[in-house]
Design a protein around this motif. Sequence first.
Motif, PDB file in Angstrom:
ATOM      1  N   SER A 204       8.657  13.172 -12.974  1.00 49.08           N
ATOM      2  CA  SER A 204       9.643  11.821 -11.767  1.00 49.08           C
ATOM      3  C   SER A 204       7.850  10.905 -12.083  1.00 49.08           C
ATOM      4  O   SER A 204       6.653  12.400 -11.304  1.00 49.08           O
ATOM      5  N   LEU A 205       8.116   9.814 -11.235  1.00 47.62           N
ATOM      6  CA  LEU A 205       5.976   9.317 -11.187  1.00 47.62           C
ATOM      7  C   LEU A 205       6.022  10.096 -10.144  1.00 47.62           C
ATOM      8  O   LEU A 205       5.229   9.595  -9.608  1.00 47.62           O
ATOM      9  N   LYS A 206       6.780  10.333  -8.680  1.00 50.66           N
ATOM     10  CA  LYS A 206       6.186  10.779  -7.744  1.00 50.66           C
ATOM     11  C   LYS A 206       5.521  11.403  -7.499  1.00 50.66           C
ATOM     12  O   LYS A 206       4.585  11.628  -7.153  1.00 50.66           O
ATOM     13  N   ALA A 207       6.126  13.169  -7.994  1.00 42.10           N
ATOM     14  CA  ALA A 207       5.585  13.481  -8.638  1.00 42.10           C
ATOM     15  C   ALA A 207       4.324  13.299  -9.097  1.00 42.10           C
ATOM     16  O   ALA A 207       2.709  14.438  -8.995  1.00 42.10           O
ATOM     17  N   TRP A 208       4.506  12.453 -10.196  1.00 41.70           N
ATOM     18  CA  TRP A 208       2.793  12.418 -10.622  1.00 41.70           C
ATOM     19  C   TRP A 208       1.728  11.532  -9.784  1.00 41.70           C
ATOM     20  O   TRP A 208       0.569  11.833 -10.404  1.00 41.70           O
ATOM     21  N   ASP A 209       2.112  10.869  -9.024  1.00 42.12           N
ATOM     22  CA  ASP A 209       1.831   9.869  -8.448  1.00 42.12           C
ATOM     23  C   ASP A 209       0.862  10.995  -7.567  1.00 42.12           C
ATOM     24  O   ASP A 209      -0.162  10.762  -6.919  1.00 42.12           O
ATOM     25  N   ALA A 210       1.235  11.898  -6.691  1.00 39.51           N
ATOM     26  CA  ALA A 210       0.848  13.033  -6.492  1.00 39.51           C
ATOM     27  C   ALA A 210       0.169  14.225  -7.274  1.00 39.51           C
ATOM     28  O   ALA A 210      -1.446  14.435  -6.393  1.00 39.51           O
ATOM     29  N   ARG A 211      -0.046  14.085  -8.037  1.00 43.97           N
ATOM     30  CA  ARG A 211      -0.828  15.017  -8.963  1.00 43.97           C
ATOM     31  C   ARG A 211      -1.971  14.050  -9.135  1.00 43.97           C
ATOM     32  O   ARG A 211      -3.299  13.892  -9.044  1.00 43.97           O
ATOM     33  N   GLU A 212      -1.707  12.879  -9.843  1.00 44.76           N
ATOM     34  CA  GLU A 212      -2.976  12.149  -9.540  1.00 44.76           C
ATOM     35  C   GLU A 212      -4.216  11.379  -8.251  1.00 44.76           C
ATOM     36  O   GLU A 212      -5.024  11.829  -8.613  1.00 44.76           O
ATOM     37  N   ASP A 213      -3.161  12.251  -7.060  1.00 44.39           N
ATOM     38  CA  ASP A 213      -3.844  11.296  -5.814  1.00 44.39           C
ATOM     39  C   ASP A 213      -4.900  12.661  -5.566  1.00 44.39           C
ATOM     40  O   ASP A 213      -5.572  12.454  -5.359  1.00 44.39           O
ATOM     41  N   LEU A 214      -4.399  14.043  -6.439  1.00 46.84           N
ATOM     42  CA  LEU A 214      -5.416  15.167  -6.004  1.00 46.84           C
ATOM     43  C   LEU A 214      -6.190  15.278  -6.838  1.00 46.84           C
ATOM     44  O   LEU A 214      -7.997  15.064  -6.230  1.00 46.84           O
ATOM     45  N   ALA A 215      -6.283  14.438  -8.339  1.00 48.43           N
ATOM     46  CA  ALA A 215      -7.121  14.843  -9.266  1.00 48.43           C
ATOM     47  C   ALA A 215      -8.044  13.078  -8.829  1.00 48.43           C
ATOM     48  O   ALA A 215      -9.018  13.990  -9.041  1.00 48.43           O
ATOM     49  N   ARG A 216      -7.718  12.010  -8.304  1.00 44.82           N
ATOM     50  CA  ARG A 216      -8.572  11.172  -7.702  1.00 44.82           C
ATOM     51  C   ARG A 216      -9.835  11.231  -6.502  1.00 44.82           C
ATOM     52  O   ARG A 216     -10.468  11.792  -6.115  1.00 44.82           O
ATOM     53  N   ALA A 217      -9.290  12.357  -5.695  1.00 38.53           N
ATOM     54  CA  ALA A 217      -9.730  13.138  -4.966  1.00 38.53           C
ATOM     55  C   ALA A 217     -10.248  14.173  -4.906  1.00 38.53           C
ATOM     56  O   ALA A 217     -12.017  14.450  -4.988  1.00 38.53           O
ATOM     57  N   ASP A 218     -10.055  14.827  -7.142  1.00 33.79           N
ATOM     58  CA  ASP A 218     -11.665  15.906  -6.841  1.00 33.79           C
ATOM     59  C   ASP A 218     -12.741  15.135  -7.154  1.00 33.79           C
ATOM     60  O   ASP A 218     -13.644  15.318  -7.375  1.00 33.79           O
ATOM     61  N   GLU A 219     -12.012  13.614  -8.068  1.00 36.32           N
ATOM     62  CA  GLU A 219     -13.084  13.281  -8.646  1.00 36.32           C
ATOM     63  C   GLU A 219     -14.285  12.515  -7.228  1.00 36.32           C
ATOM     64  O   GLU A 219     -15.976  11.825  -7.694  1.00 36.32           O
ATOM     65  N   MET A 220     -13.896  11.448  -6.975  1.00 36.37           N
ATOM     66  CA  MET A 220     -14.651  11.388  -5.527  1.00 36.37           C
ATOM     67  C   MET A 220     -15.694  12.422  -4.726  1.00 36.37           C
ATOM     68  O   MET A 220     -16.673  12.275  -5.090  1.00 36.37           O
TER      69      MET A 220
ATOM     70  N   GLU B  40      -2.924  -0.962  -9.890  1.00 33.52           N
ATOM     71  CA  GLU B  40      -3.616  -2.189 -10.009  1.00 33.52           C
ATOM     72  C   GLU B  40      -3.028  -3.201  -8.774  1.00 33.52           C
ATOM     73  O   GLU B  40      -3.040  -3.955  -8.749  1.00 33.52           O
ATOM     74  N   LEU B  41      -2.773  -3.886 -10.265  1.00 30.78           N
ATOM     75  CA  LEU B  41      -2.005  -5.106 -10.835  1.00 30.78           C
ATOM     76  C   LEU B  41      -1.370  -5.576  -8.871  1.00 30.78           C
ATOM     77  O   LEU B  41      -0.995  -6.540  -8.571  1.00 30.78           O
ATOM     78  N   GLY B  42       0.041  -4.476  -8.288  1.00 32.55           N
ATOM     79  CA  GLY B  42       0.359  -3.856  -7.346  1.00 32.55           C
ATOM     80  C   GLY B  42      -0.506  -4.747  -6.450  1.00 32.55           C
ATOM     81  O   GLY B  42       0.539  -4.978  -5.084  1.00 32.55           O
ATOM     82  N   GLN B  43      -1.747  -3.926  -6.188  1.00 32.98           N
ATOM     83  CA  GLN B  43      -2.767  -5.084  -5.045  1.00 32.98           C
ATOM     84  C   GLN B  43      -2.948  -6.330  -5.011  1.00 32.98           C
ATOM     85  O   GLN B  43      -4.111  -6.104  -6.188  1.00 32.98           O
ATOM     86  N   PRO B  44      -2.891  -7.269  -4.583  1.00 28.72           N
ATOM     87  CA  PRO B  44      -3.213  -8.463  -5.175  1.00 28.72           C
ATOM     88  C   PRO B  44      -4.759  -8.891  -4.482  1.00 28.72           C
ATOM     89  O   PRO B  44      -5.814  -8.004  -3.766  1.00 28.72           O
TER      90      PRO B  44
ATOM     91  N   LEU C  96       4.500  -8.829  -4.997  1.00 37.91           N
ATOM     92  CA  LEU C  96       3.870  -8.175  -6.473  1.00 37.91           C
ATOM     93  C   LEU C  96       4.173  -7.038  -6.151  1.00 37.91           C
ATOM     94  O   LEU C  96       4.364  -5.989  -7.330  1.00 37.91           O
ATOM     95  N   ALA C  97       3.736  -6.683  -4.866  1.00 37.52           N
ATOM     96  CA  ALA C  97       4.008  -4.828  -4.401  1.00 37.52           C
ATOM     97  C   ALA C  97       5.065  -4.190  -5.489  1.00 37.52           C
ATOM     98  O   ALA C  97       5.401  -3.313  -6.063  1.00 37.52           O
ATOM     99  N   THR C  98       6.368  -4.779  -5.155  1.00 39.41           N
ATOM    100  CA  THR C  98       7.675  -4.961  -5.452  1.00 39.41           C
ATOM    101  C   THR C  98       8.006  -4.722  -7.337  1.00 39.41           C
ATOM    102  O   THR C  98       8.387  -4.162  -7.658  1.00 39.41           O
ATOM    103  N   TRP C  99       7.820  -5.082  -7.647  1.00 38.71           N
ATOM    104  CA  TRP C  99       7.738  -5.825  -9.259  1.00 38.71           C
ATOM    105  C   TRP C  99       6.833  -4.922 -10.102  1.00 38.71           C
ATOM    106  O   TRP C  99       6.685  -4.413 -10.955  1.00 38.71           O
ATOM    107  N   ALA C 100       4.928  -4.694  -9.109  1.00 38.46           N
ATOM    108  CA  ALA C 100       4.728  -3.217  -9.512  1.00 38.46           C
ATOM    109  C   ALA C 100       5.484  -2.426  -9.609  1.00 38.46           C
ATOM    110  O   ALA C 100       5.428  -1.059 -10.744  1.00 38.46           O
ATOM    111  N   ALA C 101       5.986  -1.851  -8.297  1.00 34.43           N
ATOM    112  CA  ALA C 101       6.523  -0.737  -8.393  1.00 34.43           C
ATOM    113  C   ALA C 101       7.695  -0.403  -9.788  1.00 34.43           C
ATOM    114  O   ALA C 101       8.548   0.342  -9.795  1.00 34.43           O
ATOM    115  N   ARG C 102       8.429  -1.417  -9.986  1.00 34.74           N
ATOM    116  CA  ARG C 102       9.189  -1.712 -11.066  1.00 34.74           C
ATOM    117  C   ARG C 102       9.097  -1.212 -11.871  1.00 34.74           C
ATOM    118  O   ARG C 102       9.736  -1.242 -13.140  1.00 34.74           O
TER     119      ARG C 102
END
Length: 416
Positions: free
Chosen positions: A201-217, A355-359, A393-399
Amino acid sequence: MQATYYPAQVMISSNGHYPPRSPPPYNLSRRSTVTHSPKPSVDRRSQIVMSPANNAVAETSKHFDLWFCDGSIVLRAEDILFRVHKSHLARHSAFFRDLFSLPQPSVDVATCSSSADAKSHPALQVDTTNEIEGCPVLRLYDAAEDVENLLTALYDGPNFANNDPADFRMVSGILRLATKYLVDSLRAKALAHLSIAWPNSLKAWDAREDLARADEMRSGPGISTIYPSPAEIINLAREVNAPSLLPSAFYDLSRYDYTQIFEQDDEQNCPSIAHLPLSNADLQRLALGKEASQHAITTLIRSMGLHSHPHLLGHHGNSHRSCRRDFSELVTLATQHYLFDRERGCTDPLYVAEELGQPLYDFGQSSNGEDVRIGETRRSAEVSECEACARALATWAARERERMWKMIPLWFRLDV
């Protein structure tokens, strides 16, 4: 009973030398050597057991923990002996339940296993002739470490960690044997654990990526080793018939550069995919999916610049000049950053859409030219005031991200 056997295969070395998780790097990974050499759980200088079959000392040792004095069967894996309970194995494993219910032939297993055919096609058989401390012996043709982890999980419950390479080594071994010996409940738990890092699921993927980015930081760009190689996941999924793990693993692997996938970096001691070869069919799926993901990024950026998408300008259409200018600037920057310069994230359409969902995403540069952290945004006063466009823009990116996530199995020609 018809048991399913899965031949043991050599997996990619789990030494931690993999490109970081998302966003992927724009050059070859640089990281220190991480090796996984678990401390042997058995003191091999103690508890030497004589083999009655040939009257010679066999290099076998009792496991220091999984040797119960009231156990009713001895399992041998490599040179390690485990004394456990038939009833406990039969309770959790349909394979062992059926095996122990069958009458066992009184045959010298050592003699039978000496033939070439027996060595190439070993059959599991309880040896009641050469008992150890009054217990029959069952020879398992599996890694002792995997058998230890399986038995520990059966007696104490699984103790999974954080899906890092060391944890994957343990969980993958448990999953293989749970599949092989039909321990359904443990197989389900192992798959559920792996699905946290390789979700569907995309929601679970985003949670996984948040952990990866935090580790990379914390570790620095290109140094994160939070997850094992996705190629290991693909081969494991094929081996144990777990197709639900494949889409996210293929997508993750597609974010690697081809040099990272196929070439050995001797200077950095980074293994290539050649050390864990995918099948020809999966290599083809990877190439096709990688191409499809690149096309998805091009299509995504192009769609922002088309006048056929006025909904991106909120509720005021084309009358708001500042918003039209801002969107035009965003398309120009995105085109330069991802398509021409092929900078950070250029192989990750889900990351690009986020990223594109952020003006006025800053693409790594602040308004005064100073470097800022990846992921920060800057908005002009006009954009800050135009909340309608920001929401649109945020709605479009999420879709778009949801649409692309559903397309991943098709990109990689996966039947899931």
